[in-house]
Design a protein around this motif. Structure first.
Motif, mmCIF file in Angstrom:
data_model
loop_
_atom_site.group_PDB
_atom_site.id
_atom_site.type_symbol
_atom_site.label_atom_id
_atom_site.label_comp_id
_atom_site.label_asym_id
_atom_site.label_seq_id
_atom_site.Cartn_x
_atom_site.Cartn_y
_atom_site.Cartn_z
ATOM 1 N N ALA A 173 -2.477 0.513 -5.703
ATOM 2 C CA ALA A 173 -3.590 -0.385 -4.797
ATOM 3 C C ALA A 173 -3.961 0.719 -3.436
ATOM 4 O O ALA A 173 -5.553 0.066 -3.005
ATOM 5 C CB ALA A 173 -2.622 -1.854 -4.535
ATOM 6 N N LEU A 174 -3.363 2.035 -2.848
ATOM 7 C CA LEU A 174 -3.927 2.059 -2.181
ATOM 8 C C LEU A 174 -4.766 3.501 -2.592
ATOM 9 O O LEU A 174 -6.259 3.863 -1.908
ATOM 10 C CB LEU A 174 -3.232 3.104 -1.390
ATOM 11 N N THR A 175 -4.195 3.993 -3.287
ATOM 12 C CA THR A 175 -5.065 4.764 -3.738
ATOM 13 C C THR A 175 -6.851 4.823 -4.728
ATOM 14 O O THR A 175 -7.479 5.059 -4.911
ATOM 15 C CB THR A 175 -4.746 5.746 -4.803
ATOM 16 N N SER A 176 -6.604 3.468 -5.008
ATOM 17 C CA SER A 176 -8.247 2.780 -5.648
ATOM 18 C C SER A 176 -8.858 2.565 -4.655
ATOM 19 O O SER A 176 -9.889 1.538 -5.023
ATOM 20 C CB SER A 176 -7.696 1.345 -6.346
ATOM 21 N N LEU A 177 -8.461 2.425 -3.784
ATOM 22 C CA LEU A 177 -9.664 1.906 -1.977
ATOM 23 C C LEU A 177 -10.844 2.696 -1.947
ATOM 24 O O LEU A 177 -10.303 4.244 -2.159
ATOM 25 C CB LEU A 177 -8.839 1.261 -0.536
ATOM 26 N N ASP A 178 -11.376 2.475 -1.454
ATOM 27 C CA ASP A 178 -12.856 3.184 -1.607
ATOM 28 C C ASP A 178 -12.863 3.721 0.136
ATOM 29 O O ASP A 178 -13.364 2.715 0.917
ATOM 30 C CB ASP A 178 -13.944 2.623 -1.942
ATOM 31 N N LEU A 179 -12.090 4.990 0.520
ATOM 32 C CA LEU A 179 -12.028 5.123 1.648
ATOM 33 C C LEU A 179 -13.197 4.968 2.516
ATOM 34 O O LEU A 179 -13.115 5.073 4.226
ATOM 35 C CB LEU A 179 -11.427 5.837 1.781
ATOM 36 N N ASP A 180 -13.883 5.745 1.435
ATOM 37 C CA ASP A 180 -15.749 6.193 2.537
ATOM 38 C C ASP A 180 -16.533 4.624 2.762
ATOM 39 O O ASP A 180 -16.388 4.799 4.071
ATOM 40 C CB ASP A 180 -16.222 7.147 2.145
ATOM 41 N N ALA A 181 -16.095 3.653 2.152
ATOM 42 C CA ALA A 181 -16.933 2.843 2.679
ATOM 43 C C ALA A 181 -15.769 1.695 3.281
ATOM 44 O O ALA A 181 -16.400 1.300 4.349
ATOM 45 C CB ALA A 181 -16.491 2.076 0.933
ATOM 46 N N LEU A 199 0.702 -1.115 0.206
ATOM 47 C CA LEU A 199 -0.241 -0.083 -0.229
ATOM 48 C C LEU A 199 0.683 1.490 0.069
ATOM 49 O O LEU A 199 0.162 2.316 -0.597
ATOM 50 C CB LEU A 199 -1.049 -0.185 1.225
ATOM 51 N N LEU A 200 2.066 0.591 0.642
ATOM 52 C CA LEU A 200 3.194 2.140 0.523
ATOM 53 C C LEU A 200 4.633 2.300 -0.030
ATOM 54 O O LEU A 200 4.852 0.663 0.875
ATOM 55 C CB LEU A 200 2.786 3.020 1.853
ATOM 56 N N THR A 201 5.243 2.983 -0.568
ATOM 57 C CA THR A 201 6.987 3.018 -0.347
ATOM 58 C C THR A 201 7.302 3.870 0.667
ATOM 59 O O THR A 201 6.782 5.315 0.375
ATOM 60 C CB THR A 201 7.382 3.059 -1.736
ATOM 61 N N THR A 218 -11.607 11.705 4.529
ATOM 62 C CA THR A 218 -10.910 10.686 4.587
ATOM 63 C C THR A 218 -9.458 10.777 4.001
ATOM 64 O O THR A 218 -8.793 10.015 4.475
ATOM 65 C CB THR A 218 -11.983 8.890 3.586
ATOM 66 N N GLN A 219 -9.067 11.783 3.044
ATOM 67 C CA GLN A 219 -8.775 11.747 3.129
ATOM 68 C C GLN A 219 -7.430 12.519 3.930
ATOM 69 O O GLN A 219 -6.049 12.807 4.178
ATOM 70 C CB GLN A 219 -7.787 13.069 1.631
#
Length: 399
Positions: A374-382, A242-244, A270-271
């Motif tokens: 992979a992280l930026t594509s996550l639905d953070l609200d969900a 998810l991160l580097t 969420t951001q």
């Protein structure tokens, strides 16, 4: 003749019945004795805890109200659980559960506080017990009741047999909670066995716990489903990067809790929560390993074994696997070793120098942090919604 035969038959039946084993009377195998009959409460018919209330009132641990009701949804105050535990200790140690009447200048619960403070051998006696459990202040939380209940059982030298294999729960690792779960006294609040220690405890819930304690037949066997924060909340495999950070990959297995915790507890965007999660990772999780690497410091074999054991012991807590908890414990050990290293260099300025160096490393890591696709594509609200309804938001000061 008929009368004589009838008398002989009656005598034979009487002798036969006297030689048959008698069925155990209700309460014979209870942990605490049955000391009274339970009243017919006006508000308990058909209620989920009806049988438990019957049991717990028979033991005298709880009583009904003066209007003939039990009020199962009513809140428990600190003085109530102190009184319950004082009665329990007395019953477990050969008494009948009767406490002294209060003196004219005492509150109704003062004898219970005095009795329990003595039983638990509180340093400072009554005042120390009141510091921990303030009378008339607030309704009791689940963790407070379990803490006091466990202390009471320990003081009375009572060990409950384990009927479940519960070594960790998703929202607590507290030994008192785990012991009562293993004994079938606590059963959790969901399929994962979550304890929800910070929720208020009502009279019906307390009755259910105490009834299972008193009557072994009411104890529950259960096997919680494993809770996986990555799969169940993020919806990704734990190995997903998810991160580097500092040129190193950070997998969901290591970052999921930071992200979900920030989303769960933050009220902003969420951001903003994501940024907080990354910052927290760079400042509180990663810097020890990176600074130790720069200084060519390694954990000893014993320390590595300790970290690995911590990983195994805590696997499942907060939905995180052994790798996360091993990483966390490694950071704790490295933190201690690094502090000592800087202190040994200069005991006057070492502590300040260490913190300055650690902050510099953390800032550099934060500058280098890059979310993956992979992280930026996550639905953070969900994910926020799922996090708020997951065990990570129920954890806290549960003992």
């Amino acid at each position: 003749m008929v009368k004589r035969r009838f008398s002989a038959l009656f005598l034979t039946l009487t002798l036969l019945l006297c030689t048959l084993p008698a069925a155990a009377a209700e309460g014979d195998n209870w942990l605490v004795p049955k000391v009274q009959e339970a009243p017919a409460f006006t508000d308990m018919a058909g209620v989920w805890c009806e049988d438990a209330v019957q049991t717990v009132c028979q033991t005298g641990l709880m009583q009904g109200r003066s209007d003939g009701s039990f009020n199962p949804s009513g809140a428990l105050m600190p003085e109530h659980i102190v009184t319950i535990c004082a009665r329990l200790y007395d019953l477990l140690t050969g008494g009948d559960g009767t406490l002294q009447e209060p003196a004219a200048d005492q509150a109704w619960y003062d004898p219970a506080y005095e009795s329990l403070a003595e039983a638990l051998d509180y340093a400072g006696g009554l005042d120390a017990l009141r510091i921990n459990i303030h009378p008339d202040k607030y309704s009791i939380r689940r963790w407070q009741f379990v803490e006091l209940l466990d202390q009471t059982l320990t003081a009375a030298d009572v060990t409950l047999p384990a009927i479940n294999q519960i070594t960790v729960l998703p929202d607590t690792t507290d030994t008192a909670v785990l012991k009562l779960c293993s004994a079938g006294i606590l059963t959790g609040s969901d399929q994962y066995g979550s304890f929800r220690g910070n929720e208020s405890l009502n009279r019906g819930q307390a009755a259910a716990i105490l009834a299972r304690l008193a009557d072994p037949a009411q104890r529950q066997t259960f096997t919680p489903e494993p809770f996986d924060l990555c799969a169940d909340v993020l919806g990704v495999d734990g190995a997903t990067v998810l991160l580097t950070v500092g040129g190193e990959s950070v997998t969901a297995e290591l970052f999921a809790y930071n992200l979900c915790d920030a989303l769960c507890r933050g009220d902003g965007s969420t951001q903003a929560a994501l940024e907080d999660a990354i910052r927290n990772w760079c400042f509180y999780d990663a810097p020890f390993q990176f600074l130790a690497e720069d200084l060519s410091m390694r954990l000893t074999a014993e320390e590595q074994a300790e970290a690995a054991q911590a990983g195994q012991n805590n696997a499942g807590y907060l939905g995180m696997g052994a790798a996360y908890w091993q990483y966390k414990q490694s950071g704790v050990l490295l933190n201690g070793n690094l502090r000592m290293l800087y202190w040994e260099k200069d005991w006057k300025t070492g502590e300040a120098a260490y913190h300055q160096e650690l902050e510099a490393v953390s800032e550099a890591l934060l500058e280098s942090a890059e979310p993956t696709a992979a992280l930026t594509s996550l639905d953070l609200d969900a994910i926020r919604a799922k996090s708020k309804n997951s065990p990570i938001c129920w954890s806290g000061d549960s003992l």
